[in-house]
Design a protein around this motif. Structure first.
Motif, PDB file in Angstrom:
ATOM      1  N   SER A   2      13.538 -17.334  29.239  1.00 50.72           N
ATOM      2  CA  SER A   2      14.513 -16.829  30.196  1.00 50.72           C
ATOM      3  C   SER A   2      15.778 -16.365  29.479  1.00 50.72           C
ATOM      4  O   SER A   2      15.951 -16.573  28.281  1.00 50.72           O
ATOM      5  N   GLU A   3      16.679 -15.748  30.245  1.00 54.50           N
ATOM      6  CA  GLU A   3      17.884 -15.188  29.655  1.00 54.50           C
ATOM      7  C   GLU A   3      18.827 -16.275  29.148  1.00 54.50           C
ATOM      8  O   GLU A   3      18.838 -17.400  29.645  1.00 54.50           O
ATOM      9  N   VAL A   4      19.643 -15.891  28.145  1.00 53.71           N
ATOM     10  CA  VAL A   4      20.645 -16.808  27.608  1.00 53.71           C
ATOM     11  C   VAL A   4      21.748 -16.982  28.647  1.00 53.71           C
ATOM     12  O   VAL A   4      22.312 -16.009  29.149  1.00 53.71           O
ATOM     13  N   HIS A  29      19.319 -21.433  27.443  1.00 52.50           N
ATOM     14  CA  HIS A  29      18.732 -20.459  28.352  1.00 52.50           C
ATOM     15  C   HIS A  29      18.762 -20.983  29.787  1.00 52.50           C
ATOM     16  O   HIS A  29      18.955 -22.171  30.029  1.00 52.50           O
ATOM     17  N   GLU A  32      16.752 -24.405  31.263  1.00 50.06           N
ATOM     18  CA  GLU A  32      16.326 -25.065  30.026  1.00 50.06           C
ATOM     19  C   GLU A  32      17.090 -26.368  29.824  1.00 50.06           C
ATOM     20  O   GLU A  32      18.269 -26.471  30.141  1.00 50.06           O
TER      21      GLU A  32
END
Length: 226
Positions: A2-4, A29, A32
């Motif tokens: 997934s995106e940061v 992320h 996370e």
């Protein structure tokens, strides 16, 4: 992946003559759970405090959703910590003069919510974290394990995107510690929140998706098999 959501890059922080961070970097992320491990005095908590905007690094950049925390005003950073960030500390840090319900509702009240609405939401979270029977109790009237569960409810009440947990089980016995970390992780998974977790316990770190080891102010990334 997934995106940061959150990042710290080349972070340097000293307290007087003591170098706490010497170029530490890490990413978090969306959705996370990242555990920060390392020996005592290695810079684990300082790294967490920098990522949360509690402490400003001497050098380096902390970004949340692409925005540099240093470019924000104090008011904006405070607002971020009330809305997008949640916190669980080793000793709970509940306000002793307030009831458990009032403690959980406090972040909402500070954000401007009406007392009735804030306490209704707080009750829902206390029920979810299995401490709904403690609403009228004060922190001095409950056990350490119960207090940490109340602290978890307080951290989650605003629907944060990132939960910062600094040794959340450090003051608990193994049974209560296991209950608290499981509740925290399961609820974060359900709500889509990320967790930055400082711990020295391998059994607690095992709940994470990834580990970052801090030693002498520097970071090393560790990918977990699961």
């Amino acid at each position: 992946m997934s995106e940061v959501l959150l990042s710290g890059t080349d972070l340097i922080k000293s307290f007087g003559p003591t170098d706490a961070l010497e170029g530490a970097s890490m990413l978090v992320h969306e959705n996370e759970i990242v555990a920060i491990l390392g020996p005592s005095g290695s810079g684990k908590s300082t790294l967490l405090h920098c990522l949360a905007g509690i402490v400003a690094p001497d050098n380096g950049v902390v970004s949340y959703r692409g925005r540099d925390l240093a470019a924000m005003t104090d008011k904006e950073r405070s607002a971020l910590r009330r809305t997008d960030f949640g916190f669980v500390f080793q000793f709970g840090q509940l306000v002793p003069e307030l009831s458990c319900l009032e403690n959980v509702a406090l972040p909402l009240r500070l954000g401007g919510a009406r007392r009735k609405d804030a306490e209704a939401t707080a009750r829902e979270w206390m029920d979810r974290i299995e401490v709904g029977h403690l609403t009228g109790k004060r922190p001095g009237e409950i056990s350490g394990g119960q207090g940490q569960r109340v602290a978890v409810a307080r951290a989650l009440v605003t629907g944060p995107k990132v939960i910062f947990a600094d040794e959340p089980t450090g003051a608990l016995d193994s049974f209560n510690g296991e209950q608290v970390i499981r509740l925290l992780v399961d609820t974060a998974r359900d709500t889509g929140a990320s967790i930055v977790l400082v711990t020295h316990e391998a059994r607690v770190a095992a709940y994470s998706d990834r580990e970052v080891v801090v030693r002498d102010g520097k970071t090393r990334q560790v990918a977990l098999a699961h």
